[in-house]
Design an enzyme around this catalytic site. Sequence first.
Site, short mmCIF file in Angstrom:
data_model
loop_
_atom_site.label_atom_id
_atom_site.label_comp_id
_atom_site.label_asym_id
_atom_site.label_seq_id
_atom_site.Cartn_x
_atom_site.Cartn_y
_atom_site.Cartn_z
N ARG A 92 0.84 -1.20 0.00
CA ARG A 92 0.00 0.00 0.00
C ARG A 92 0.88 1.25 0.00
O ARG A 92 1.95 1.28 0.58
CB ARG A 92 -0.91 0.01 1.23
CG ARG A 92 -2.08 -0.94 1.14
CD ARG A 92 -3.01 -0.81 2.33
NE ARG A 92 -2.36 -1.23 3.56
CZ ARG A 92 -1.83 -0.42 4.46
NH1 ARG A 92 -1.90 0.90 4.32
NH2 ARG A 92 -1.25 -0.89 5.55
N TYR A 94 -1.22 -3.52 -6.98
CA TYR A 94 -0.99 -4.39 -5.82
C TYR A 94 -2.04 -4.27 -4.72
O TYR A 94 -2.39 -3.15 -4.31
CB TYR A 94 0.39 -4.10 -5.21
CG TYR A 94 0.89 -5.26 -4.39
CD1 TYR A 94 1.39 -6.40 -5.03
CD2 TYR A 94 0.85 -5.25 -3.01
CE1 TYR A 94 1.83 -7.49 -4.29
CE2 TYR A 94 1.30 -6.34 -2.26
CZ TYR A 94 1.79 -7.45 -2.91
OH TYR A 94 2.23 -8.53 -2.19
N LYS A 110 -9.67 -2.54 1.21
CA LYS A 110 -9.43 -1.38 2.09
C LYS A 110 -10.20 -0.15 1.63
O LYS A 110 -10.74 0.61 2.44
CB LYS A 110 -7.93 -1.06 2.17
CG LYS A 110 -7.11 -2.22 2.74
CD LYS A 110 -7.49 -2.49 4.17
CE LYS A 110 -7.20 -3.90 4.62
NZ LYS A 110 -5.92 -4.18 5.20
N HIS A 128 -10.86 -2.64 11.08
CA HIS A 128 -9.75 -3.48 10.60
C HIS A 128 -9.56 -4.62 11.61
O HIS A 128 -8.60 -4.63 12.37
CB HIS A 128 -8.50 -2.60 10.51
CG HIS A 128 -7.36 -3.22 9.76
ND1 HIS A 128 -6.05 -2.79 9.92
CD2 HIS A 128 -7.29 -4.20 8.83
CE1 HIS A 128 -5.25 -3.49 9.13
NE2 HIS A 128 -5.98 -4.35 8.46
N SER A 185 -1.60 -3.61 10.22
CA SER A 185 -1.20 -4.47 9.11
C SER A 185 0.05 -5.28 9.48
O SER A 185 1.01 -4.74 10.04
CB SER A 185 -0.90 -3.61 7.88
OG SER A 185 -2.04 -2.83 7.58
N CYS A 206 0.45 -7.54 11.73
CA CYS A 206 0.67 -7.68 13.18
C CYS A 206 -0.11 -8.84 13.78
O CYS A 206 -0.30 -8.89 15.00
CB CYS A 206 0.35 -6.38 13.89
SG CYS A 206 1.54 -5.07 13.54
N ASP A 235 -9.53 -9.91 8.46
CA ASP A 235 -9.02 -8.56 8.19
C ASP A 235 -10.02 -7.44 8.43
O ASP A 235 -9.63 -6.37 8.85
CB ASP A 235 -8.53 -8.49 6.73
CG ASP A 235 -7.59 -7.32 6.47
OD1 ASP A 235 -6.64 -7.12 7.27
OD2 ASP A 235 -7.79 -6.58 5.49
N ARG A 262 2.32 -12.11 -0.42
CA ARG A 262 0.98 -12.47 0.06
C ARG A 262 0.43 -13.69 -0.66
O ARG A 262 0.77 -13.94 -1.82
CB ARG A 262 0.02 -11.30 -0.19
CG ARG A 262 0.41 -10.01 0.52
CD ARG A 262 -0.47 -9.71 1.66
NE ARG A 262 0.02 -8.63 2.51
CZ ARG A 262 -0.59 -8.25 3.61
NH1 ARG A 262 -1.70 -8.84 4.00
NH2 ARG A 262 -0.09 -7.28 4.36
P1 GTP Z 1 -2.63 -7.65 7.29
O1 GTP Z 1 -3.13 -8.70 6.36
O2 GTP Z 1 -1.51 -6.85 6.75
O3 GTP Z 1 -3.71 -6.76 7.82
O4 GTP Z 1 -1.90 -8.40 8.51
P2 GTP Z 1 -2.33 -9.37 9.70
O5 GTP Z 1 -2.63 -8.55 10.92
O6 GTP Z 1 -3.37 -10.34 9.28
O7 GTP Z 1 -0.97 -10.11 10.03
P3 GTP Z 1 -0.56 -11.66 9.96
O8 GTP Z 1 -1.41 -12.51 10.86
O9 GTP Z 1 -0.48 -12.07 8.55
O10 GTP Z 1 0.89 -11.63 10.61
C1 GTP Z 1 1.96 -10.90 10.12
C2 GTP Z 1 3.26 -11.44 10.64
O11 GTP Z 1 3.28 -11.50 12.06
C3 GTP Z 1 3.57 -12.84 10.13
O12 GTP Z 1 4.91 -12.90 9.72
C4 GTP Z 1 3.35 -13.70 11.34
O13 GTP Z 1 4.13 -14.86 11.30
C5 GTP Z 1 3.69 -12.77 12.51
N1 GTP Z 1 2.92 -13.12 13.73
C6 GTP Z 1 1.59 -13.35 13.79
N2 GTP Z 1 1.21 -13.70 15.05
C7 GTP Z 1 2.33 -13.70 15.80
C8 GTP Z 1 2.60 -13.98 17.19
O14 GTP Z 1 1.72 -14.31 17.98
N3 GTP Z 1 3.90 -13.84 17.60
C9 GTP Z 1 4.89 -13.48 16.75
N4 GTP Z 1 6.13 -13.37 17.23
N5 GTP Z 1 4.69 -13.22 15.43
C10 GTP Z 1 3.42 -13.32 14.96
C1 SPV Z 2 -3.05 -4.47 5.08
O1 SPV Z 2 -2.08 -3.81 4.66
O2 SPV Z 2 -3.61 -4.22 6.18
C2 SPV Z 2 -3.56 -5.61 4.30
C3 SPV Z 2 -2.99 -5.84 2.98
O3 SPV Z 2 -4.45 -6.32 4.76
S1 SPV Z 2 -3.66 -4.80 1.76
O4 SPV Z 2 -4.82 -5.46 1.18
O5 SPV Z 2 -2.62 -4.59 0.75
O6 SPV Z 2 -4.08 -3.55 2.35
MN MN Z 3 -5.19 -5.56 6.74
#
Ligand code: GTP
Ligand code: SPV
Ligand code: MN
Length: 608
Positions: free
Chosen positions: A81, A221, A230, A250, A272, A274, A297, A389
Amino acid sequence: MTINAPTAPAQAGTSHDALAKWVDEVAELTTPDRVIWVDGSPEEWRDVTDALVNAGTFTRLDETKQPDSFRAASDPSDVARVEACTYICSREEKDSGPTNNWMDPDEMKGILTQLFRGSMAGRTMYVIPFVMGHLDAEHPMFGVEITDSEYVVASMRIMARIGAPVLAKMEELQADFVPALHSVGAPLQPGEQDVPWPCNDTKYIVHFPEERMIWSYGSGYGGNALLGKKCYALRIASAVAHDEGWMAEHMLILKLTSPQGKAHYIAAAFPSACGKTNLAMLQPTIPGWKAETLGDDIAWMRFGKDGRLYAVNPEYGFFGVAPGTNQRTNPNAMATLKGGHSIYTNVALTDDGDVWWEGLENEPAHATSWKGADWTPDSTEPAAHPNSRYCTPITQCPILADEYDDPQGVPISAILFGGRRKTTIPLVTEARDWAHGTFMGATLSSETTAAAVGKTGIVRRDPMAMLPFIGYNAGDYLGHWIDIGKQSDASLLPRIYYVNWFRRDDDGGFLWPGFGENSRVLKWIVERIEGTADARETPIGHVPTPEALDVDGLDLTTEQIAEALAVNSKEWQAEIPQIQEWFTKFGDQLPTELQVELDTLTTRLGDC
Ligand code: GTP
Ligand code: SPV
Ligand code: MN
């Protein structure tokens, strides 16, 4: 698919008058070679993915390893983004500030009209009718994305409910819809050879909240281009929700069932990259507890007649972060992907037609990196981009909750806020009440990640994990949260918690193992809601007593657990001026309740 001649009127595609008119106008402005109405059929998936393979955008993966799945590599400049190029063009500047970019809507339309003029030359213009949420919702939320990107067509088919049934219902109702216009901004001259990932250095991701309209230019992207996500389901929807008294957030949605068979629904907002997807698909490590997924999400939440807040996931697929995903951290994501029909973007391609990314098992001895370079374990550059992704259908998730298909949604018992903080923020803290919880969300802070272009690892305030996604004034958004808390009885509102899986020890290692072990924190939360778990009151809220957190079988010392749960008053005192400075940004728009919360926190910290 209905293919129209270049200059043929698009009315052939629909009996929805306003839609037909808009499609004609856009075709006239952008001058594509042809217009295709996306119907969502299996033949169409085959045609679009074949076209993407022929264009070099997609590589078809090995059928036995990744059935009906593809790997794409983007242009190295188009990987996430672009917050600096994202605008909320409300009529008045004050209705967008202080956290969004703003430009006068007429001025912006002038700029964009020039950019879109002829921008689809040599390409196909696709019209994608979609609905965010359920088609049989009381008020279905329609949109139509016009795009010149086959990659977007293929991805939107996974991420949203699209195609012929949606168009039929729109026609039947002559329904309002959000027009969402997208071009990669790379017109082709006659005879000009296309590139695998067309895009433009000039990028604009623009929202007109009062008109409920989206114009996106220059990027192919993720959140920049899949406009149902989003742009619609958060930025436009948050503005609609503000007007109509509901919430677009979110947040993931999950169902947690205790060994006694009692179910609770939990929503969680983390910035994002996290941990939302990972928590949404959690595999509990504690015996007898069961987790099921509803969304990873975005959550739309409205009050039900019973005064509780009900959440639906408006999406139809996962667009998840690949790096770090593996059988241990997220076995349910791995199982979802095993179902096939998925698109992987900016991951590495192995020599045997599979995909690989940092953190995945079976590191290959050789692969092609996301940049198309030879990669070996000795390479200094990563094989996959940190924001690479997977895009995969939600219906393939083995722990998808049945309620996912209920347009009424599920009643939320708890809302979690969380971010990436190396220090200060304990593993879990319970808010005293809704206003205090809103304060926790409003002051949420996290280190920036690769999900947006820019430097990573910088701590910034990210209110409710919505900083890049609030479609109107952020002060009004915080006020809306306070108002929501006044619309129902306190006992019916979700309880609010602040979590941090990312606190570090002195050696820089994570204090908490995270992933499936986060079920221990969820268990404490559920037991708090049911009134059976202990907590200790601190200046920042209630944290578990060491005995209240189930750490059976966990390989952590008592000291480590205490460190994860610690409320360090020095660290918190250092936080106060930062929060004060953050609040100053909002001027008069800051709800007084939040200033009161800050004053209370300051006093409480002073007393300890
Ligand atoms: P968006 O799709 O961007 O909104 O992100 P999201 O909040 O869905 O994040 P996602 O669950 O994909 O996690 C992002 C990164 O954080 C990945 O590399 C995970 O492996 C890492 N992660 C997720 N949960 C944990 C956790 O409990 N501990 C640690 N250390 N890392 C974590
Ligand atoms: C984020 O950035 O919070 C995502 C990926 O979930 S995107 O769809 O690119 O915004
Ligand atoms: Mn997101």
